[in-house]
Design an enzyme around this catalytic site. Structure first.
Site, mmCIF file in Angstrom:
data_model
loop_
_atom_site.group_PDB
_atom_site.id
_atom_site.type_symbol
_atom_site.label_atom_id
_atom_site.label_comp_id
_atom_site.label_asym_id
_atom_site.label_seq_id
_atom_site.Cartn_x
_atom_site.Cartn_y
_atom_site.Cartn_z
ATOM 1 N N ARG A 43 -10.352 6.133 5.995
ATOM 2 C CA ARG A 43 -11.619 6.750 6.418
ATOM 3 C C ARG A 43 -11.873 8.074 5.729
ATOM 4 O O ARG A 43 -10.955 8.850 5.482
ATOM 5 C CB ARG A 43 -11.557 7.032 7.921
ATOM 6 C CG ARG A 43 -11.924 5.843 8.738
ATOM 7 C CD ARG A 43 -12.400 6.279 10.101
ATOM 8 N NE ARG A 43 -11.340 6.742 10.963
ATOM 9 C CZ ARG A 43 -11.563 7.299 12.148
ATOM 10 N NH1 ARG A 43 -12.799 7.489 12.583
ATOM 11 N NH2 ARG A 43 -10.555 7.690 12.909
ATOM 12 N N ASN A 78 -7.092 -0.373 8.822
ATOM 13 C CA ASN A 78 -8.215 -0.393 9.764
ATOM 14 C C ASN A 78 -9.417 -1.174 9.212
ATOM 15 O O ASN A 78 -9.564 -1.268 7.998
ATOM 16 C CB ASN A 78 -8.639 1.046 10.065
ATOM 17 C CG ASN A 78 -7.807 1.638 11.178
ATOM 18 O OD1 ASN A 78 -7.655 1.031 12.229
ATOM 19 N ND2 ASN A 78 -7.249 2.819 10.943
ATOM 20 N N ARG A 130 -0.130 10.422 20.452
ATOM 21 C CA ARG A 130 -1.104 11.535 20.491
ATOM 22 C C ARG A 130 -1.252 12.038 21.921
ATOM 23 O O ARG A 130 -1.187 13.245 22.186
ATOM 24 C CB ARG A 130 -2.451 11.056 19.938
ATOM 25 C CG ARG A 130 -2.418 10.917 18.427
ATOM 26 C CD ARG A 130 -3.759 10.520 17.838
ATOM 27 N NE ARG A 130 -3.671 10.585 16.385
ATOM 28 C CZ ARG A 130 -4.216 9.692 15.559
ATOM 29 N NH1 ARG A 130 -4.910 8.685 16.021
ATOM 30 N NH2 ARG A 130 -4.076 9.833 14.243
ATOM 31 N N VAL A 177 -1.447 -2.224 9.652
ATOM 32 C CA VAL A 177 -1.809 -0.824 9.896
ATOM 33 C C VAL A 177 -3.235 -0.551 9.410
ATOM 34 O O VAL A 177 -3.940 0.309 9.927
ATOM 35 C CB VAL A 177 -0.811 0.131 9.191
ATOM 36 C CG1 VAL A 177 -1.178 1.592 9.413
ATOM 37 C CG2 VAL A 177 0.614 -0.117 9.685
ATOM 38 N N GLY A 223 -0.062 4.364 -0.437
ATOM 39 C CA GLY A 223 -0.831 5.594 -0.212
ATOM 40 C C GLY A 223 -0.127 6.463 0.821
ATOM 41 O O GLY A 223 1.087 6.367 1.016
ATOM 42 N N GLY A 259 1.596 4.389 3.668
ATOM 43 C CA GLY A 259 2.642 3.524 3.124
ATOM 44 C C GLY A 259 3.849 4.298 2.622
ATOM 45 O O GLY A 259 4.998 3.966 2.923
ATOM 46 N N GLY A 279 0.871 -1.176 0.000
ATOM 47 C CA GLY A 279 0.000 0.000 0.000
ATOM 48 C C GLY A 279 0.902 1.218 0.000
ATOM 49 O O GLY A 279 1.614 1.464 0.977
ATOM 50 N N HIS A 336 -7.939 -0.181 19.009
ATOM 51 C CA HIS A 336 -7.598 1.112 18.428
ATOM 52 C C HIS A 336 -8.909 1.813 18.129
ATOM 53 O O HIS A 336 -9.786 1.259 17.509
ATOM 54 C CB HIS A 336 -6.818 0.876 17.130
ATOM 55 C CG HIS A 336 -6.333 2.124 16.479
ATOM 56 N ND1 HIS A 336 -5.807 3.182 17.178
ATOM 57 C CD2 HIS A 336 -6.278 2.480 15.181
ATOM 58 C CE1 HIS A 336 -5.447 4.129 16.328
ATOM 59 N NE2 HIS A 336 -5.732 3.722 15.114
ATOM 60 N N ARG A 376 -13.906 3.664 11.667
ATOM 61 C CA ARG A 376 -12.925 2.674 11.215
ATOM 62 C C ARG A 376 -13.640 1.376 10.845
ATOM 63 O O ARG A 376 -13.230 0.657 9.942
ATOM 64 C CB ARG A 376 -11.892 2.404 12.310
ATOM 65 C CG ARG A 376 -10.953 3.573 12.560
ATOM 66 C CD ARG A 376 -9.922 3.227 13.622
ATOM 67 N NE ARG A 376 -9.004 4.334 13.872
ATOM 68 C CZ ARG A 376 -9.239 5.306 14.740
ATOM 69 N NH1 ARG A 376 -10.358 5.318 15.430
ATOM 70 N NH2 ARG A 376 -8.364 6.282 14.907
#
Ligand code: APR
Length: 307
Positions: free
Chosen positions: A81, A119, A150, A117, A9, A12, A7, A174, A87
């Site tokens: 998303r 979802n 976070r 990774v 994107g 990735g 992936g 998650h 998710r």
């Protein structure tokens, strides 16, 4: 040593770039179904190597031959998303994608460690475990490092101190049912509750829970990728350097925390054998109740999977 990222994107490509810039492997193979795209991104990143000063070679591909013999495979392929989506909305489509991806990964790298990774993370890690038929310590999910990052970043902002000095732990699935453990959070070893009023901590916990959604609603098209790619890269680093980091990751539980047969975010020891140990922290009643809610949520999603 080769690492593959499936992936190419947002998550990735940034994972591939971070792995290369940190020289965590000799080669990074970046795979995507979109023709030319992973090749173009890899070439562009490789052309940055002379300026950035790294020797990790990047190779883009639409097939899996180039991934052969990977020590670690990070899977980010799938749908991300959009505003208004949870998710969990991604479940059915991403199950199909992950099944196909994992079959191909395993064919070419039978000894790889898989970091999921895509979802909904806890469920996609389960799909990867079943399809790969790997030992469960070789299939794990990236979630807790992102959630704690976070939390730590918000604490640093609130206290006006360096993020480096803040440690934190998040358990559970998650997403919105994650279980932050502020009483295990410290600032240079000082318990967070000694430095910050409870209502401030509660506000940070709430913001952490909704951290992914906050980014989705700001971006309007797609979801977070800088912090997720940092978190995935930290897991890759712990495995390829065998440095036995203690990190919160989604792990397959077989009795730990009194739970069986599901992926949950828990503190683990990460090294060359993947998840080398699962650490059990003591939970109070309130935390246990939160964890139970999280378990219910993950189990209800697992029930929707047909393989
Ligand atoms: N094989 C390989 N790549 C695929 C496949 C497949 N079968 N199906 C889709 N892809 C690719 C897409 O072409 C796209 O380039 O996966 C990539 C996903 O990238 P983005 O849409 O940019 O999504 P991203 O933001 O990277 O998120 C990826 O990580 O954090 C999670 O929720 C997020 O599940 C999502 C995943």
């Amino acid at each position: 040593m080769k690492v593959s990222v499936i992936g190419a994107g947002h998550v990735g490509e940034n994972t591939a770039r971070r792995i290369a810039e940190k020289e965590l492997a000799e080669e990074v193979a970046l795979v995507d179904i979109v023709e030319g795209m992973p090749q173009g991104k890899s070439l562009d990143m490789w052309e940055s190597a002379p300026v950035e000063g790294f020797d990790t070679h990047l190779l883009g591909a639409n097939g899996y031959e180039e991934t052969a013999g990977s020590a670690v495979t990070v899977i980010t392929a799938g749908l991300a998303r959009k505003p208004g989506m949870s998710r969990d909305d991604l479940l059915a489509k991403n199950t199909e994608i992950i099944t196909e991806v994992v079959e191909n990964v395993v064919k070419h790298s039978p000894d790889t460690k898989i970091i999921m990774v895509t979802n909904p993370l806890d469920v996609m890690a389960y799909v990867a475990l079943k399809v790969s038929e790997f030992d469960s310590n070789h299939v794990m999910g990236m979630a807790g490092i992102l959630d704690t990052a976070r939390f730590r970043s918000f604490v640093a902002l609130e206290l006006g101190v360096s993020v480096r000095d803040i440690q934190a732990m998040v358990l559970g699935g998650h997403g919105d049912t994650m279980v932050p453990l502020p009483r295990y959070a410290t600032v240079a070893g000082i318990p967070l509750p000694d430095l910050l009023a409870q209502e401030k901590i509660d506000a940070i916990v709430e913001r952490t829970r909704g951290g992914g959604g906050e980014i989705v609603s700001l971006l309007k098209s797609g979801s977070a990728y800088y912090a997720p790619s940092s978190a995935a890269t930290e897991m890759v680093e712990a495995i390829v350097k065998d440095n036995k980091r203690i990190l919160p990751c989604a792990a397959w539980l077989t009795g730990e925390y009194g739970l069986n047969d599901l992926y949950m975010g828990v503190p683990v020891k990460l090294g060359k054998d993947g998840i080398e140990e699962i650490l059990e922290v003591k939970l109070n009643d309130e935390e246990k109740t939160m964890l139970e809610k999280s378990v219910e949520h993950v189990r209800s999603n697992l029930a929707k999977v047909s393989l």
